[in-house]
Design an enzyme around this catalytic site. Structure first.
Site, mmCIF file in Angstrom:
data_model
loop_
_atom_site.group_PDB
_atom_site.id
_atom_site.type_symbol
_atom_site.label_atom_id
_atom_site.label_comp_id
_atom_site.label_asym_id
_atom_site.label_seq_id
_atom_site.Cartn_x
_atom_site.Cartn_y
_atom_site.Cartn_z
ATOM 1 N N TYR A 23 -1.048 -1.116 -4.194
ATOM 2 C CA TYR A 23 -1.514 -2.480 -4.440
ATOM 3 C C TYR A 23 -2.826 -2.300 -3.207
ATOM 4 C CZ TYR A 23 2.391 -4.239 -6.904
ATOM 5 O OH TYR A 23 3.622 -4.240 -7.717
ATOM 6 N N PRO A 24 -3.786 -2.760 -3.839
ATOM 7 C CA PRO A 24 -5.210 -2.631 -2.998
ATOM 8 C C PRO A 24 -5.257 -3.648 -1.909
ATOM 9 C CG PRO A 24 -5.879 -3.398 -4.973
ATOM 10 C CD PRO A 24 -4.467 -2.912 -4.876
ATOM 11 N N LYS A 25 -4.275 -3.894 -0.845
ATOM 12 C CA LYS A 25 -4.043 -4.952 0.064
ATOM 13 C C LYS A 25 -4.701 -4.542 1.305
ATOM 14 C CE LYS A 25 0.120 -6.721 -2.126
ATOM 15 N NZ LYS A 25 1.243 -7.358 -1.814
ATOM 16 N N VAL A 26 -5.472 -5.607 1.893
ATOM 17 C CA VAL A 26 -5.882 -5.652 3.075
ATOM 18 C C VAL A 26 -5.574 -6.959 3.647
ATOM 19 C CG1 VAL A 26 -7.783 -3.956 2.650
ATOM 20 C CG2 VAL A 26 -8.274 -6.366 2.445
ATOM 21 N N ARG A 31 0.744 -1.180 -0.003
ATOM 22 C CA ARG A 31 0.007 -0.147 -0.024
ATOM 23 C C ARG A 31 0.838 1.243 0.079
ATOM 24 N NH1 ARG A 31 -5.439 -0.940 1.717
ATOM 25 N NH2 ARG A 31 -5.342 1.375 2.310
#
Length: 250
Positions: free
Chosen positions: A113-116, A108
């Site tokens: 990157y749309p990371k969770v 992020r």
């Protein structure tokens, strides 16, 4: 700590950074990819301009990282969407879920990157390659593919994982607005394909408010691949400034 020392750090805590501020090398990165057809209207609702959709396709992926510089092994899952940006074909990174906080923060902060956080797994069971994603205790996705069903041409496999990728980089401002809102681009180029397989597959997505993969429903599985690679992630570069576009239209 002097001011000039503060600005030498890439992340906080300043005395114990979460990730190394450099390109990351992945060894034995294993992919399970399931490409499926979805609802075109649902897809248009989540793909940002100026990216364009040519076919209503989504790729659900589970990636088992065998060894990663600075992070160690972890697993990641998510959805990417085939798109076109101008004359260039690529993929939009829609959502990513992984079980490693340092890799989540680095993805992020250093990139876009749309990371969770989530709990993905990739394993073999009863002649089947199985990829799952849980959010908390709830099962969000289950993908299955016949294990090493038929060889996939390695150049085709390379093409699958080296297309340009796009994501939206958002950095909030202190006053509640946005400091940065860019569409960014990157591309994996340093790749060694070690194994590549194709075969029949199935994918089930379950509705979840915090992991809404099922908002892009599975209408038809189009193809599946199982690929093992070594690769290095390249840094991102901005290709569109949404805030500048907003100022021009104001």
């Amino acid at each position: 700590m002097r001011s000039d020392q503060v600005v030498r750090h890439a992340a906080t805590p300043l005395t114990a950074p979460v990730y190394p501020p450099r390109a990351t090398r992945f060894t034995d990165r294993e992919y399970l990819n399931v490409v499926y057809r979805t609802d075109p209207e649902a897809l248009r609702a989540v793909v940002p301009e100026p990216l364009e959709i040519e076919e209503p396709l989504v790729r659900f992926e589970v990636m088992k990282m065998g060894e990663v510089d600075g992070f160690g092994p972890y697993v990641e899952a998510g959805q990417v969407i085939p798109v076109r940006h101008g004359e260039e074909h690529g993929e939009y990174l829609h959502a990513m879920y992984l079980d490693n906080f340092a890799a989540t923060a680095a993805g992020r902060e250093l990139s876009a990157y749309p990371k969770v956080m989530g709990s993905p797994r990739l394993f073999t069971e009863a002649s089947t390659l199985v990829g799952t994603l849980d959010y908390g205790s709830q099962r969000v996705a289950t993908a299955t593919m016949a294990y090493k069903w038929q060889p996939l041409d390695r150049e085709e496999a390379r093409a699958q994982i080296t297309v340009p990728t796009f994501a939206v980089k958002v950095i909030p401002d202190y006053a509640g607005g946005l400091r940065v809102c860019d569409l960014v681009r990157t591309r994996i180029t340093d790749v060694t394909v070690k194994e590549a397989w194709a075969g029949p597959a199935r994918l089930q997505l379950n509705a979840h408010v915090m992991a809404p993969l099922a908002d892009l429903p599975v209408l038809e599985v189009v193809s599946a691949s199982h690929i093992v690679t070594d690769l290095t992630l390249a840094p991102v570069a901005p290709v569109h400034d949404y805030l500048a576009e907003q100022r021009r239209s104001a």
